[in-house]
Design a protein around this motif. Structure first.
Motif, short mmCIF file in Angstrom:
data_model
loop_
_atom_site.label_atom_id
_atom_site.label_comp_id
_atom_site.label_asym_id
_atom_site.label_seq_id
_atom_site.Cartn_x
_atom_site.Cartn_y
_atom_site.Cartn_z
N GLU A 152 0.38 23.94 -25.31
CA GLU A 152 -0.77 23.44 -26.06
C GLU A 152 -1.92 23.45 -25.06
N ILE A 190 -5.61 22.37 -24.28
CA ILE A 190 -6.57 21.37 -24.75
C ILE A 190 -7.89 21.55 -24.00
N ARG A 234 -11.57 19.67 -23.43
CA ARG A 234 -12.26 18.39 -23.63
C ARG A 234 -13.71 18.48 -23.17
N PHE A 252 -6.39 11.19 -22.74
CA PHE A 252 -7.13 11.39 -21.49
C PHE A 252 -7.86 10.10 -21.08
N ASP A 282 5.75 16.67 -25.45
CA ASP A 282 4.63 17.52 -25.00
C ASP A 282 4.03 17.05 -23.66
N ASP A 334 -13.01 17.10 -28.47
CA ASP A 334 -11.92 17.85 -27.84
C ASP A 334 -11.15 18.60 -28.92
N ASP A 359 -6.95 18.38 -37.98
CA ASP A 359 -5.69 17.89 -37.39
C ASP A 359 -5.64 18.14 -35.89
N MET A 411 -8.52 18.71 -33.80
CA MET A 411 -9.80 18.51 -33.09
C MET A 411 -10.20 17.06 -33.23
N ARG A 412 -11.07 16.62 -32.34
CA ARG A 412 -11.80 15.37 -32.58
C ARG A 412 -13.23 15.73 -32.88
N1 UDP Z 1 -3.82 17.53 -30.24
C1 UDP Z 1 -3.12 18.27 -31.17
N2 UDP Z 1 -1.76 18.25 -31.14
C2 UDP Z 1 -1.04 17.54 -30.23
C3 UDP Z 1 -1.77 16.78 -29.28
C4 UDP Z 1 -3.14 16.80 -29.32
O1 UDP Z 1 -3.70 18.96 -31.99
O2 UDP Z 1 0.20 17.57 -30.25
C5 UDP Z 1 -5.30 17.55 -30.26
C6 UDP Z 1 -5.88 16.21 -30.67
O3 UDP Z 1 -6.13 16.17 -32.06
C7 UDP Z 1 -7.16 16.15 -29.88
C8 UDP Z 1 -6.86 16.97 -28.63
O4 UDP Z 1 -5.75 17.78 -28.94
O5 UDP Z 1 -8.21 16.79 -30.58
C9 UDP Z 1 -6.56 16.11 -27.41
O6 UDP Z 1 -5.56 15.19 -27.72
P1 UDP Z 1 -5.00 14.13 -26.67
O7 UDP Z 1 -4.38 14.85 -25.55
O8 UDP Z 1 -6.07 13.16 -26.36
O9 UDP Z 1 -3.78 13.48 -27.39
P2 UDP Z 1 -3.69 12.33 -28.47
O10 UDP Z 1 -4.52 11.20 -27.96
O11 UDP Z 1 -4.19 12.94 -29.73
O12 UDP Z 1 -2.21 12.07 -28.47
#
Ligand code: UDP
Length: 231
Positions: free
Chosen positions: A86, A88, A90, A97, A125, A171, A192, A194-195
């Motif tokens: 995955e 990411i 940001r 994070f 993950d 992000d 789903d 993105m933020r």
């Molecule tokens: N995200 C995702 N799938 C995952 C984990 C994260 O689509 O399994 C996306 C999440 O929606 C956000 C970005 O990746 O836009 C960063 O997510 P973060 O690592 O902060 O994890 P979270 O707080 O969502 O567990």
């Protein structure tokens, strides 16, 4: 038709030898599937938002698995071998994070930050560093460098796209796949994954409304679709 694979949010059906049909479901999960629910209409929103963004990115030189929208909830894509990562990107601190480094949600980052997680439900993950990706042979050095460059480019393009629609892209997560040794952007790009914060009110317009029980989940997804389709 018999399904090839069913995930948490999508079902994949085989089409030709080289292509798949992706069906987007309304089921929602969070926190490694510990939280489950339904967001009516989500599948339609995620299919249409993803299709629109894949077309926009393709028009700007990003190679993706997207071929065409076939119905409200379905798109046709190239079959790819998904890299088990995955990726990411940001722009501001949020979610895991912000928690990990003890910074306030919304703190702007000095530079866009690319992070990698290993795609593994049993392991939840975990974050993985580029050296470990290479050491484990999960991607070759050239592939990893291409993934990083493409992710940064996608970030700039999407940030502009959403800014023009009154949304702040905080992000997002991408997945990549290989087809004939070529790396293609794959999976989905949707509320789903993105933020998105409303520029005027700062309200989250994405899956965080479901994760944090903020209410108005369906409405937020519909509003994102409306703005994405506004052109
Ligand atoms: N995200 C995702 N799938 C995952 C984990 C994260 O689509 O399994 C996306 C999440 O929606 C956000 C970005 O990746 O836009 C960063 O997510 P973060 O690592 O902060 O994890 P979270 O707080 O969502 O567990």
């Amino acid at each position: 038709m018999e399904k090839l694979y069913e995930g948490k949010a999508k079902v994949l059906f085989p089409e030709g030898p080289d292509t798949l049909r992706v069906y987007f479901k309304d089921e929602a999960t969070a926190f490694n599937a510990q939280k489950r629910g339904l967001i009516p209409g989500k599948g339609v929103v995620n299919n249409k938002v993803s299709a629109t963004l894949f077309r926009y990115l393709e028009a700007h030189g990003v190679k993706t698995h997207f071929l065409e929208e076939v119905s409200d909830r379905e798109m046709r894509v190239w079959r790819v071998e998904i890299l088990p990562l995955e990726v990411i990107l940001r722009f501001k601190a949020a979610g895991s994070f912000a928690k990990r480094y003890g910074v306030k949600e919304g703190t702007p980052l000095k530079t866009p930050l690319v992070e990698f997680s290993l795609k593994s439900d049993p392991l939840g993950d975990p974050l993985i560093c580029p050296e470990a990706i290479l050491a484990l042979g999960l991607a070759a050095e050239e592939e990893l460098s291409q993934v990083r460059t493409t992710t940064l480019k996608v970030g700039e393009l999407l940030r502009d796209f959403f800014a023009q629609r009154g949304l702040d892209l905080v992000d997002f997560k991408l997945e990549f796949g290989k087809r004939n040794r070529e790396i293609l952007l794959a999976d989905e790009i949707s509320p789903d994954t993105m933020r998105l914060w409303d520029q005027k009110t700062g309200e989250p317009m994405d899956k965080d409304r479901f994760r944090k029980d903020l209410g108005g989940v369906e409405e937020a997804y519909q509003e994102v679709l409306r703005r994405v389709l506004r052109g």
